[in-house]
Design an enzyme around this catalytic site. Structure first.
Site, PDB file in Angstrom:
ATOM      1  N   GLY A 112       0.835  -1.200   0.000  1.00  0.00           N
ATOM      2  CA  GLY A 112       0.000   0.000   0.000  1.00  0.00           C
ATOM      3  C   GLY A 112       0.868   1.248   0.000  1.00  0.00           C
ATOM      4  NE  ARG A 171      -2.407  -4.015  -1.090  1.00  0.00           N
ATOM      5  CZ  ARG A 171      -1.870  -3.589   0.050  1.00  0.00           C
ATOM      6  NH1 ARG A 171      -0.864  -4.281   0.565  1.00  0.00           N
ATOM      7  NH2 ARG A 171      -2.289  -2.482   0.632  1.00  0.00           N
ATOM      8  CG  ASP A 210       3.244  -7.438   6.941  1.00  0.00           C
ATOM      9  OD1 ASP A 210       2.502  -8.300   7.425  1.00  0.00           O
ATOM     10  OD2 ASP A 210       2.828  -6.513   6.227  1.00  0.00           O
ATOM     11  CB  THR A 231       2.659   0.075   7.287  1.00  0.00           C
ATOM     12  OG1 THR A 231       1.246  -0.121   7.466  1.00  0.00           O
ATOM     13  CG2 THR A 231       3.331   0.049   8.657  1.00  0.00           C
ATOM     14  CB  ILE A 232      -1.154   4.236   6.619  1.00  0.00           C
ATOM     15  CG1 ILE A 232      -2.184   3.148   6.265  1.00  0.00           C
ATOM     16  CG2 ILE A 232      -0.643   4.985   5.416  1.00  0.00           C
ATOM     17  CD1 ILE A 232      -3.507   3.713   5.785  1.00  0.00           C
ATOM     18  CG  ASP A 233      -2.076  -0.756   8.117  1.00  0.00           C
ATOM     19  OD1 ASP A 233      -1.791  -1.728   7.377  1.00  0.00           O
ATOM     20  OD2 ASP A 233      -2.914   0.105   7.834  1.00  0.00           O
ATOM     21  CG  ASP A 238       0.762  -3.434  10.755  1.00  0.00           C
ATOM     22  OD1 ASP A 238      -0.058  -4.185  10.183  1.00  0.00           O
ATOM     23  OD2 ASP A 238       1.720  -2.878  10.176  1.00  0.00           O
ATOM     24  N   GLY A 255      -6.283   0.291   8.716  1.00  0.00           N
ATOM     25  CA  GLY A 255      -5.467  -0.230   9.800  1.00  0.00           C
ATOM     26  C   GLY A 255      -5.264  -1.712   9.707  1.00  0.00           C
ATOM     27  NE  ARG A 256      -3.625  -5.910   5.408  1.00  0.00           N
ATOM     28  CZ  ARG A 256      -2.677  -5.779   4.488  1.00  0.00           C
ATOM     29  NH1 ARG A 256      -1.414  -5.799   4.833  1.00  0.00           N
ATOM     30  NH2 ARG A 256      -2.991  -5.597   3.243  1.00  0.00           N
ATOM     31  CG  HIS A 286      -7.734   3.528  -0.877  1.00  0.00           C
ATOM     32  ND1 HIS A 286      -8.766   2.654  -0.618  1.00  0.00           N
ATOM     33  CD2 HIS A 286      -6.660   2.761  -1.144  1.00  0.00           C
ATOM     34  CE1 HIS A 286      -8.335   1.411  -0.741  1.00  0.00           C
ATOM     35  NE2 HIS A 286      -7.067   1.442  -1.048  1.00  0.00           N
ATOM     36  NE  ARG A 346      -2.404   3.064   0.671  1.00  0.00           N
ATOM     37  CZ  ARG A 346      -2.998   1.979   0.164  1.00  0.00           C
ATOM     38  NH1 ARG A 346      -3.778   1.233   0.912  1.00  0.00           N
ATOM     39  NH2 ARG A 346      -2.817   1.627  -1.075  1.00  0.00           N
TER      40      ARG A 346
HETATM   41  O1  F6P Z   1      -1.797  -1.769   4.672  1.00  0.00           O
HETATM   42  C1  F6P Z   1      -2.248  -0.511   4.295  1.00  0.00           C
HETATM   43  C2  F6P Z   1      -3.696  -0.565   3.898  1.00  0.00           C
HETATM   44  O2  F6P Z   1      -4.117   0.727   3.592  1.00  0.00           O
HETATM   45  C3  F6P Z   1      -4.605  -1.156   4.960  1.00  0.00           C
HETATM   46  O3  F6P Z   1      -4.859  -0.261   6.030  1.00  0.00           O
HETATM   47  C4  F6P Z   1      -5.818  -1.478   4.135  1.00  0.00           C
HETATM   48  O4  F6P Z   1      -6.632  -2.475   4.725  1.00  0.00           O
HETATM   49  C5  F6P Z   1      -5.194  -1.995   2.824  1.00  0.00           C
HETATM   50  O5  F6P Z   1      -3.906  -1.393   2.750  1.00  0.00           O
HETATM   51  C6  F6P Z   1      -5.974  -1.631   1.588  1.00  0.00           C
HETATM   52  O6  F6P Z   1      -5.348  -2.298   0.494  1.00  0.00           O
HETATM   53  P1  F6P Z   1      -5.555  -1.814  -1.029  1.00  0.00           P
HETATM   54  O7  F6P Z   1      -4.876  -0.489  -1.188  1.00  0.00           O
HETATM   55  O8  F6P Z   1      -4.886  -2.899  -1.819  1.00  0.00           O
HETATM   56  O9  F6P Z   1      -7.036  -1.695  -1.236  1.00  0.00           O
END
Ligand code: F6P
Length: 341
Positions: A10, A71, A103, A126-128, A130, A171-172, A271, A274
Protein backbone atom coordinates in the site's frame (compact mmCIF):
# COMPACT_ATOMS: atom_id res chain seq x y z
CA UNK A 1 27.69 2.03 -7.30
CA UNK A 2 24.27 1.66 -8.99
CA UNK A 3 21.46 1.55 -6.45
CA UNK A 4 17.95 0.35 -7.21
CA UNK A 5 14.87 1.58 -5.32
CA UNK A 6 11.59 -0.34 -5.01
CA UNK A 7 8.36 0.72 -3.28
CA UNK A 8 5.84 -2.03 -2.67
CA UNK A 9 2.50 -2.67 -0.97
CA UNK A 10 0.00 0.00 0.00
CA UNK A 11 1.38 3.40 -0.91
CA UNK A 12 1.54 6.24 1.60
CA UNK A 13 2.73 9.83 1.90
CA UNK A 14 6.46 9.93 2.60
CA UNK A 15 7.59 7.38 0.01
CA UNK A 16 8.84 10.11 -2.31
CA UNK A 17 10.75 11.68 0.58
CA UNK A 18 12.56 8.37 1.10
CA UNK A 19 13.37 8.17 -2.61
CA UNK A 20 14.61 11.76 -2.61
CA UNK A 21 16.93 11.14 0.35
CA UNK A 22 18.40 7.89 -0.98
CA UNK A 23 19.03 9.44 -4.41
CA UNK A 24 20.69 12.50 -2.89
CA UNK A 25 22.98 10.60 -0.53
CA UNK A 26 24.01 8.03 -3.18
CA UNK A 27 24.55 10.77 -5.76
CA UNK A 28 26.69 12.78 -3.33
CA UNK A 29 28.82 9.66 -2.90
CA UNK A 30 29.31 9.41 -6.66
CA UNK A 31 26.77 6.68 -7.27
CA UNK A 32 23.66 6.51 -9.45
CA UNK A 33 20.09 5.40 -8.73
CA UNK A 34 17.46 3.61 -10.77
CA UNK A 35 13.82 3.10 -9.86
CA UNK A 36 12.09 -0.27 -10.10
CA UNK A 37 8.52 0.32 -11.26
CA UNK A 38 5.46 -0.94 -9.37
CA UNK A 39 7.09 -2.87 -6.56
CA UNK A 40 8.27 -6.44 -7.17
CA UNK A 41 6.29 -6.44 -10.44
CA UNK A 42 8.97 -4.19 -11.92
CA UNK A 43 11.72 -6.71 -11.21
CA UNK A 44 9.64 -9.54 -12.64
CA UNK A 45 9.01 -7.54 -15.81
CA UNK A 46 12.33 -5.69 -15.94
CA UNK A 47 10.72 -2.24 -15.91
CA UNK A 48 12.87 0.59 -14.56
CA UNK A 49 13.21 4.36 -14.71
CA UNK A 50 16.20 6.62 -14.05
CA UNK A 51 16.23 8.64 -10.81
CA UNK A 52 17.98 11.98 -11.14
CA UNK A 53 18.77 14.04 -8.00
CA UNK A 54 17.48 17.23 -9.59
CA UNK A 55 14.21 15.57 -10.59
CA UNK A 56 13.47 14.12 -7.16
CA UNK A 57 14.65 17.16 -5.16
CA UNK A 58 11.18 18.85 -5.13
CA UNK A 59 9.31 15.66 -4.15
CA UNK A 60 9.64 15.82 -0.36
CA UNK A 61 6.03 16.96 0.05
CA UNK A 62 4.39 14.94 -2.69
CA UNK A 63 2.23 11.97 -1.69
CA UNK A 64 2.29 8.56 -3.30
CA UNK A 65 5.36 7.07 -4.96
CA UNK A 66 7.07 8.26 -8.12
CA UNK A 67 7.86 4.62 -8.91
CA UNK A 68 4.35 3.24 -8.55
CA UNK A 69 3.61 0.29 -6.29
CA UNK A 70 1.80 -3.03 -6.35
CA UNK A 71 1.00 -5.99 -4.15
CA UNK A 72 3.10 -8.42 -6.22
CA UNK A 73 4.64 -11.52 -4.69
CA UNK A 74 7.28 -13.24 -6.87
CA UNK A 75 7.12 -16.23 -4.52
CA UNK A 76 3.53 -16.81 -5.63
CA UNK A 77 4.99 -18.17 -8.87
CA UNK A 78 8.54 -18.97 -7.68
CA UNK A 79 9.78 -21.13 -10.53
CA UNK A 80 9.15 -18.40 -13.10
CA UNK A 81 9.18 -15.10 -11.22
CA UNK A 82 12.01 -15.48 -8.71
CA UNK A 83 14.57 -16.26 -11.45
CA UNK A 84 13.23 -13.27 -13.41
CA UNK A 85 13.78 -11.03 -10.38
CA UNK A 86 17.38 -12.19 -10.04
CA UNK A 87 18.08 -11.99 -13.77
CA UNK A 88 16.58 -8.53 -14.21
CA UNK A 89 18.51 -7.19 -11.22
CA UNK A 90 21.70 -8.54 -12.77
CA UNK A 91 20.97 -7.29 -16.27
CA UNK A 92 20.12 -3.83 -14.95
CA UNK A 93 23.58 -3.75 -13.37
CA UNK A 94 22.10 -2.96 -9.95
CA UNK A 95 24.67 -3.39 -7.17
CA UNK A 96 22.27 -2.82 -4.27
CA UNK A 97 18.51 -2.59 -3.81
CA UNK A 98 16.62 -0.43 -1.29
CA UNK A 99 13.19 -1.97 -0.68
CA UNK A 100 10.54 0.21 0.99
CA UNK A 101 7.48 -1.63 2.16
CA UNK A 102 5.43 -3.34 4.82
CA UNK A 103 5.60 -6.91 6.11
CA UNK A 104 4.62 -8.42 2.73
CA UNK A 105 7.01 -6.46 0.52
CA UNK A 106 9.84 -6.79 3.03
CA UNK A 107 8.97 -10.45 3.51
CA UNK A 108 9.83 -11.06 -0.14
CA UNK A 109 13.08 -9.15 0.36
CA UNK A 110 13.94 -11.26 3.41
CA UNK A 111 13.42 -14.48 1.41
CA UNK A 112 15.60 -13.20 -1.44
CA UNK A 113 18.33 -12.33 1.08
CA UNK A 114 18.01 -15.73 2.75
CA UNK A 115 17.83 -17.71 -0.51
CA UNK A 116 20.35 -15.82 -2.64
CA UNK A 117 22.10 -13.27 -0.38
CA UNK A 118 20.70 -10.54 -2.59
CA UNK A 119 22.19 -7.09 -1.73
CA UNK A 120 19.08 -5.60 -0.14
CA UNK A 121 18.43 -2.97 2.54
CA UNK A 122 14.87 -2.68 3.85
CA UNK A 123 12.91 0.41 4.96
CA UNK A 124 9.68 -0.09 6.95
CA UNK A 125 6.54 1.66 5.62
CA UNK A 126 2.88 1.41 6.55
CA UNK A 127 -0.01 3.67 7.49
CA UNK A 128 -1.14 0.86 9.82
CA UNK A 129 1.84 1.37 12.17
CA UNK A 130 1.74 -2.38 12.84
CA UNK A 131 5.41 -3.27 12.31
CA UNK A 132 7.50 -4.33 15.32
CA UNK A 133 10.43 -2.70 13.49
CA UNK A 134 9.34 0.85 14.14
CA UNK A 135 7.70 2.67 17.04
CA UNK A 136 6.22 4.84 14.31
CA UNK A 137 6.21 4.16 10.56
CA UNK A 138 6.16 7.09 8.18
CA UNK A 139 2.69 7.41 6.64
CA UNK A 140 0.98 6.77 9.94
CA UNK A 141 1.04 10.36 11.23
CA UNK A 142 -0.33 11.62 7.94
CA UNK A 143 -3.13 9.05 7.96
CA UNK A 144 -4.05 9.98 11.55
CA UNK A 145 -4.25 13.63 10.52
CA UNK A 146 -6.46 12.80 7.53
CA UNK A 147 -8.90 11.10 9.92
CA UNK A 148 -8.76 14.05 12.30
CA UNK A 149 -9.52 16.55 9.53
CA UNK A 150 -12.42 14.40 8.31
CA UNK A 151 -13.92 13.96 11.77
CA UNK A 152 -13.71 17.68 12.54
CA UNK A 153 -15.92 18.20 9.47
CA UNK A 154 -18.27 15.34 10.36
CA UNK A 155 -18.75 16.70 13.85
CA UNK A 156 -20.46 19.89 12.64
CA UNK A 157 -23.05 17.97 10.63
CA UNK A 158 -23.53 15.45 13.44
CA UNK A 159 -24.22 18.37 15.80
CA UNK A 160 -26.63 20.01 13.35
CA UNK A 161 -28.70 16.85 13.01
CA UNK A 162 -28.24 15.49 16.56
CA UNK A 163 -26.84 12.34 15.00
CA UNK A 164 -24.32 9.62 15.71
CA UNK A 165 -21.72 9.30 12.96
CA UNK A 166 -19.64 6.13 12.72
CA UNK A 167 -16.27 6.66 11.01
CA UNK A 168 -14.58 3.53 9.65
CA UNK A 169 -10.78 3.81 9.37
CA UNK A 170 -8.12 1.62 7.79
CA UNK A 171 -5.47 -0.23 9.80
CA UNK A 172 -5.84 -3.77 8.45
CA UNK A 173 -6.08 -6.00 11.55
CA UNK A 174 -4.72 -3.60 14.15
CA UNK A 175 -6.20 -0.56 15.84
CA UNK A 176 -3.29 1.89 15.89
CA UNK A 177 -4.84 4.24 13.34
CA UNK A 178 -8.34 4.16 14.83
CA UNK A 179 -7.07 4.55 18.39
CA UNK A 180 -4.72 7.48 17.76
CA UNK A 181 -7.22 9.28 15.56
CA UNK A 182 -10.06 8.53 17.99
CA UNK A 183 -8.08 9.98 20.88
CA UNK A 184 -7.04 13.00 18.80
CA UNK A 185 -10.65 13.91 17.96
CA UNK A 186 -12.08 13.08 21.37
CA UNK A 187 -14.24 10.32 19.95
CA UNK A 188 -17.14 9.21 22.13
CA UNK A 189 -16.17 5.61 21.46
CA UNK A 190 -13.43 3.75 19.59
CA UNK A 191 -13.59 0.16 18.36
CA UNK A 192 -10.36 -1.69 17.56
CA UNK A 193 -9.61 -5.31 16.58
CA UNK A 194 -7.70 -5.85 19.84
CA UNK A 195 -10.81 -5.28 21.99
CA UNK A 196 -13.84 -7.40 20.98
CA UNK A 197 -16.97 -5.36 20.29
CA UNK A 198 -19.13 -5.13 23.43
CA UNK A 199 -22.48 -3.83 22.23
CA UNK A 200 -24.07 -3.27 25.67
CA UNK A 201 -21.01 -1.29 26.75
CA UNK A 202 -21.07 0.75 23.53
CA UNK A 203 -24.80 1.45 23.74
CA UNK A 204 -24.62 2.37 27.42
CA UNK A 205 -21.78 4.79 26.72
CA UNK A 206 -23.68 6.46 23.89
CA UNK A 207 -26.83 6.68 26.03
CA UNK A 208 -24.80 8.59 28.59
CA UNK A 209 -23.53 10.88 25.84
CA UNK A 210 -27.10 11.55 24.78
CA UNK A 211 -28.05 12.23 28.35
CA UNK A 212 -25.31 14.80 28.68
CA UNK A 213 -25.18 18.22 27.12
CA UNK A 214 -23.79 16.67 23.94
CA UNK A 215 -26.44 16.18 21.28
CA UNK A 216 -24.32 14.10 18.92
CA UNK A 217 -21.63 11.42 19.03
CA UNK A 218 -18.64 10.29 16.98
CA UNK A 219 -17.68 6.61 16.97
CA UNK A 220 -14.37 5.65 15.32
CA UNK A 221 -14.23 2.02 14.13
CA UNK A 222 -11.16 0.24 12.80
CA UNK A 223 -11.90 -1.81 9.66
CA UNK A 224 -10.65 -4.90 11.47
CA UNK A 225 -12.87 -4.48 14.55
CA UNK A 226 -14.70 -7.71 15.31
CA UNK A 227 -16.99 -9.49 17.73
CA UNK A 228 -15.47 -12.01 20.12
CA UNK A 229 -14.59 -15.25 18.31
CA UNK A 230 -15.62 -13.76 14.96
CA UNK A 231 -13.79 -12.34 11.98
CA UNK A 232 -14.44 -8.85 10.65
CA UNK A 233 -16.49 -8.54 7.45
CA UNK A 234 -14.30 -9.15 4.39
CA UNK A 235 -14.52 -7.44 0.97
CA UNK A 236 -12.10 -9.71 -0.91
CA UNK A 237 -8.52 -11.07 -0.67
CA UNK A 238 -5.37 -9.56 -2.19
CA UNK A 239 -2.09 -10.82 -3.67
CA UNK A 240 -0.48 -11.80 -0.39
CA UNK A 241 -3.68 -13.52 0.67
CA UNK A 242 -4.73 -10.97 3.27
CA UNK A 243 -8.51 -10.55 3.39
CA UNK A 244 -9.40 -6.95 2.63
CA UNK A 245 -11.66 -6.07 5.52
CA UNK A 246 -14.39 -3.44 5.36
CA UNK A 247 -18.02 -2.92 6.24
CA UNK A 248 -17.94 -3.18 10.02
CA UNK A 249 -18.76 0.51 10.34
CA UNK A 250 -22.15 0.12 8.70
CA UNK A 251 -22.97 -2.89 10.87
CA UNK A 252 -22.14 -0.94 14.02
CA UNK A 253 -24.15 2.04 12.82
CA UNK A 254 -27.16 -0.21 12.30
CA UNK A 255 -26.86 -1.58 15.84
CA UNK A 256 -26.63 1.94 17.28
CA UNK A 257 -29.54 3.19 15.16
CA UNK A 258 -31.78 0.33 16.27
CA UNK A 259 -30.80 0.15 19.94
CA UNK A 260 -30.49 3.88 20.60
CA UNK A 261 -33.24 4.89 18.17
CA UNK A 262 -31.04 7.74 17.01
CA UNK A 263 -30.32 8.71 13.42
CA UNK A 264 -26.92 7.21 12.67
CA UNK A 265 -24.75 7.57 9.61
CA UNK A 266 -21.55 5.85 8.45
CA UNK A 267 -18.52 7.28 6.69
CA UNK A 268 -15.80 4.96 5.37
CA UNK A 269 -12.63 7.03 4.92
CA UNK A 270 -10.91 4.36 2.86
CA UNK A 271 -8.04 5.48 0.67
CA UNK A 272 -8.27 9.10 1.73
CA UNK A 273 -6.02 7.88 4.55
CA UNK A 274 -3.35 6.87 2.05
CA UNK A 275 -3.43 10.02 -0.05
CA UNK A 276 -2.19 13.57 -0.12
CA UNK A 277 0.89 15.34 1.12
CA UNK A 278 2.89 13.94 4.06
CA UNK A 279 2.86 15.82 7.34
CA UNK A 280 6.05 17.50 8.53
CA UNK A 281 6.58 14.61 10.95
CA UNK A 282 6.44 12.06 8.13
CA UNK A 283 8.60 14.16 5.80
CA UNK A 284 11.34 14.32 8.44
CA UNK A 285 11.05 10.65 9.43
CA UNK A 286 11.00 9.48 5.80
CA UNK A 287 13.98 11.68 4.92
CA UNK A 288 15.98 10.32 7.88
CA UNK A 289 15.04 6.78 6.92
CA UNK A 290 16.16 7.33 3.33
CA UNK A 291 19.50 8.78 4.40
CA UNK A 292 20.05 5.89 6.82
CA UNK A 293 19.21 3.32 4.15
CA UNK A 294 21.67 4.93 1.76
CA UNK A 295 24.36 4.80 4.44
CA UNK A 296 23.82 1.06 4.90
CA UNK A 297 24.06 0.58 1.14
CA UNK A 298 27.24 2.66 0.84
CA UNK A 299 28.80 0.65 3.68
CA UNK A 300 27.58 -2.54 1.97
CA UNK A 301 25.63 -3.53 5.09
CA UNK A 302 23.21 -5.69 3.07
CA UNK A 303 20.59 -8.03 4.47
CA UNK A 304 19.55 -5.37 6.98
CA UNK A 305 16.35 -3.45 7.68
CA UNK A 306 15.95 -0.13 9.48
CA UNK A 307 14.35 0.18 12.89
CA UNK A 308 13.01 3.16 14.82
CA UNK A 309 13.03 3.28 18.61
CA UNK A 310 11.94 6.67 19.85
CA UNK A 311 13.78 8.98 17.50
CA UNK A 312 16.76 6.63 17.06
CA UNK A 313 17.18 4.86 13.72
CA UNK A 314 19.18 1.64 13.75
CA UNK A 315 19.16 -1.61 11.82
CA UNK A 316 18.65 -5.35 12.37
CA UNK A 317 19.05 -8.40 10.14
CA UNK A 318 16.35 -8.51 7.46
CA UNK A 319 14.67 -11.79 8.33
CA UNK A 320 11.14 -13.02 8.97
CA UNK A 321 11.50 -12.54 12.74
CA UNK A 322 12.26 -8.84 12.29
CA UNK A 323 9.10 -8.41 10.21
CA UNK A 324 6.65 -9.48 12.88
CA UNK A 325 3.57 -7.30 13.13
CA UNK A 326 2.29 -5.93 16.43
CA UNK A 327 -1.16 -5.29 17.81
CA UNK A 328 -2.16 -2.00 19.36
CA UNK A 329 -0.57 -1.42 22.77
CA UNK A 330 -3.70 -1.37 24.94
CA UNK A 331 -2.27 1.34 27.15
CA UNK A 332 -3.12 3.73 24.33
CA UNK A 333 -6.63 2.32 24.11
CA UNK A 334 -7.16 2.77 27.84
CA UNK A 335 -6.19 6.41 27.48
CA UNK A 336 -8.72 6.86 24.66
CA UNK A 337 -11.34 5.00 26.71
CA UNK A 338 -10.92 7.46 29.59
CA UNK A 339 -13.21 9.71 27.60
CA UNK A 340 -15.92 7.16 26.78
CA UNK A 341 -18.87 8.30 28.83
O1 F6P B 1 -1.80 -1.77 4.67
C1 F6P B 1 -2.25 -0.51 4.29
C2 F6P B 1 -3.70 -0.56 3.90
O2 F6P B 1 -4.12 0.73 3.59
C3 F6P B 1 -4.60 -1.16 4.96
O3 F6P B 1 -4.86 -0.26 6.03
C4 F6P B 1 -5.82 -1.48 4.14
O4 F6P B 1 -6.63 -2.47 4.73
C5 F6P B 1 -5.19 -1.99 2.82
O5 F6P B 1 -3.91 -1.39 2.75
C6 F6P B 1 -5.97 -1.63 1.59
O6 F6P B 1 -5.35 -2.30 0.49
P1 F6P B 1 -5.56 -1.81 -1.03
O7 F6P B 1 -4.88 -0.49 -1.19
O8 F6P B 1 -4.89 -2.90 -1.82
O9 F6P B 1 -7.04 -1.69 -1.24
Amino acid sequence: MKVGLLTGGGDCPGLNAVIRAVVRRVSDAGGTCVGVLEGWRGLIRGTFRPLDPREVEPLIGRGGTLLGSSRTNPYKNPDADVPRVRQNLLEAGIDALVVVGGDDTLGVAARLVNDFQMPIVGVPKTIDNDLMLADFSFGFDTAVNVVVEAVERLRTTAESHRRVIVVETMGRNTGWLACFAGMAVGADYVLVPEVPIDVPHLVAALKRVRGSAKNHAIVVVAEGARYLDADPPVLDAEAFGHPRTGGIGALIADVIDRQLRVETRTVVLGHLQRGGAPTAHDRVLATRMGLAAAELVLRRRFGTVLTLRGSQIADVPLDSAALATRSLDLAFYQDAAAFFY
